[in-house]
Write a protein that holds these residues in place. Structure first.
Motif, PDB file in Angstrom:
ATOM      1  N   GLY A  18     -16.745   0.737 -11.971  1.00 34.07           N
ATOM      2  CA  GLY A  18     -15.554   1.124 -11.214  1.00 34.07           C
ATOM      3  C   GLY A  18     -14.912   2.416 -11.689  1.00 34.07           C
ATOM      4  O   GLY A  18     -14.062   2.972 -11.001  1.00 34.07           O
ATOM      5  N   GLU A  70     -12.254  11.624  -2.574  1.00 33.60           N
ATOM      6  CA  GLU A  70     -10.867  11.808  -2.133  1.00 33.60           C
ATOM      7  C   GLU A  70     -10.012  11.432  -3.335  1.00 33.60           C
ATOM      8  O   GLU A  70      -9.841  10.256  -3.654  1.00 33.60           O
ATOM      9  N   THR A 118      -4.022  13.050  -1.042  1.00 30.41           N
ATOM     10  CA  THR A 118      -5.326  13.210  -1.678  1.00 30.41           C
ATOM     11  C   THR A 118      -5.900  14.571  -1.307  1.00 30.41           C
ATOM     12  O   THR A 118      -5.441  15.219  -0.368  1.00 30.41           O
ATOM     13  N   VAL A 131       0.852  -1.191   0.000  1.00 30.26           N
ATOM     14  CA  VAL A 131       0.000   0.000   0.000  1.00 30.26           C
ATOM     15  C   VAL A 131       0.885   1.237   0.000  1.00 30.26           C
ATOM     16  O   VAL A 131       1.817   1.345   0.794  1.00 30.26           O
ATOM     17  N   GLU A 163     -12.963   7.480 -10.297  1.00 28.46           N
ATOM     18  CA  GLU A 163     -12.734   6.099  -9.883  1.00 28.46           C
ATOM     19  C   GLU A 163     -13.567   5.803  -8.644  1.00 28.46           C
ATOM     20  O   GLU A 163     -13.656   6.625  -7.733  1.00 28.46           O
ATOM     21  N   LYS A 164     -14.161   4.631  -8.646  1.00 27.64           N
ATOM     22  CA  LYS A 164     -15.036   4.208  -7.549  1.00 27.64           C
ATOM     23  C   LYS A 164     -14.337   4.304  -6.193  1.00 27.64           C
ATOM     24  O   LYS A 164     -14.935   4.719  -5.203  1.00 27.64           O
ATOM     25  N   GLU A 165     -13.061   3.982  -6.150  1.00 30.35           N
ATOM     26  CA  GLU A 165     -12.316   3.993  -4.876  1.00 30.35           C
ATOM     27  C   GLU A 165     -12.179   5.393  -4.294  1.00 30.35           C
ATOM     28  O   GLU A 165     -11.877   5.548  -3.117  1.00 30.35           O
ATOM     29  N   TRP A 166     -12.414   6.426  -5.091  1.00 31.78           N
ATOM     30  CA  TRP A 166     -12.336   7.808  -4.595  1.00 31.78           C
ATOM     31  C   TRP A 166     -13.618   8.237  -3.883  1.00 31.78           C
ATOM     32  O   TRP A 166     -13.615   9.202  -3.137  1.00 31.78           O
ATOM     33  N   ARG A 183     -16.491   8.890  -1.432  1.00 34.68           N
ATOM     34  CA  ARG A 183     -16.598   8.870   0.024  1.00 34.68           C
ATOM     35  C   ARG A 183     -18.019   9.131   0.520  1.00 34.68           C
ATOM     36  O   ARG A 183     -18.395   8.692   1.585  1.00 34.68           O
TER      37      ARG A 183
END
Length: 193
Positions: A26, A92, A7, A2, A179-182, A184
């Motif tokens: 995604g 983020e 961010t 990781v 991106e989905k991971e961003w 929040r």
């Protein structure tokens, strides 16, 4: 392994279909056809400004394949511009994935205006327009008759990306992809969800 990446919290107003695509695939990218559909008879103005943005921003941060336009985000939530048919996404975003600029200058570009380096340059360009019998820069882009002045306006737009960055209140950002991971938080308009 990781990696700890810097961010920044950014907001964007998007339609439900964008959120659905983001969750399903995604990622989400803008297609140029969306611009024509959204803005219809004034789409030519947005195509002019967005074309400049894509050309210039691509040299700052190359877009991934399939990304045809920037996605607009804001550090200050009030500029995200949510409407009854949109929702707010809090993201983020890795700093290196965003291109930052002054939303006030971008709004002037969306109005096809000249961005002088100072008041004197602004006034000199206004006098040039007046000498040509023009009240605004709009005819520079609507007719083929003013190529030098049109080029000067487009060249002036490069100031959008010049330092220093504006205060966070006026800081806008663009990313080529969401991106989905961003993601929040999702805020729905009052009375929905």
């Amino acid at each position: 392994m990781v990696h700890d990446r810097a961010t920044v919290t950014l907001w964007t107003a998007q339609r439900q279909v964008v959120l659905d695509t983001l969750i399903r695939d995604g990622v989400y990218m803008v297609k140029r056809t969306y611009i024509d559909e959204k803005y219809q008879e004034t789409a030519w103005i947005f195509r002019e400004a967005y074309s400049f943005f894509r050309e210039t921003a691509s040299s700052i941060l190359p877009p991934p394949e399939g990304a045809q336009s920037g996605i607009w985000l804001y550090q200050d939530l009030r500029w995200a511009g949510a409407t009854a048919d949109s929702l707010l996404l809090r993201l983020e975003v890795p700093v290196e994935q965003a291109i930052f600029f002054d939303l006030r200058l971008w709004n002037r570009i969306l109005n096809l205006q000249f961005l002088g380096k100072d008041l004197q340059e602004e006034q000199a360009f206004a006098r040039e327009l007046e000498r040509l019998g023009l009240k605004s820069t709009m005819p520079l882009f609507q007719t083929p008759y003013y190529p030098l002045q049109r080029r000067a306006v487009r060249q002036s737009w490069k100031r959008l990306f010049e330092p220093p960055l504006p205060p966070e209140t006026y800081r806008q950002a663009a990313v080529w992809v969401l991106e989905k991971e961003w993601l929040r938080e999702v805020k729905y308009p009052e009375g929905t969800a």
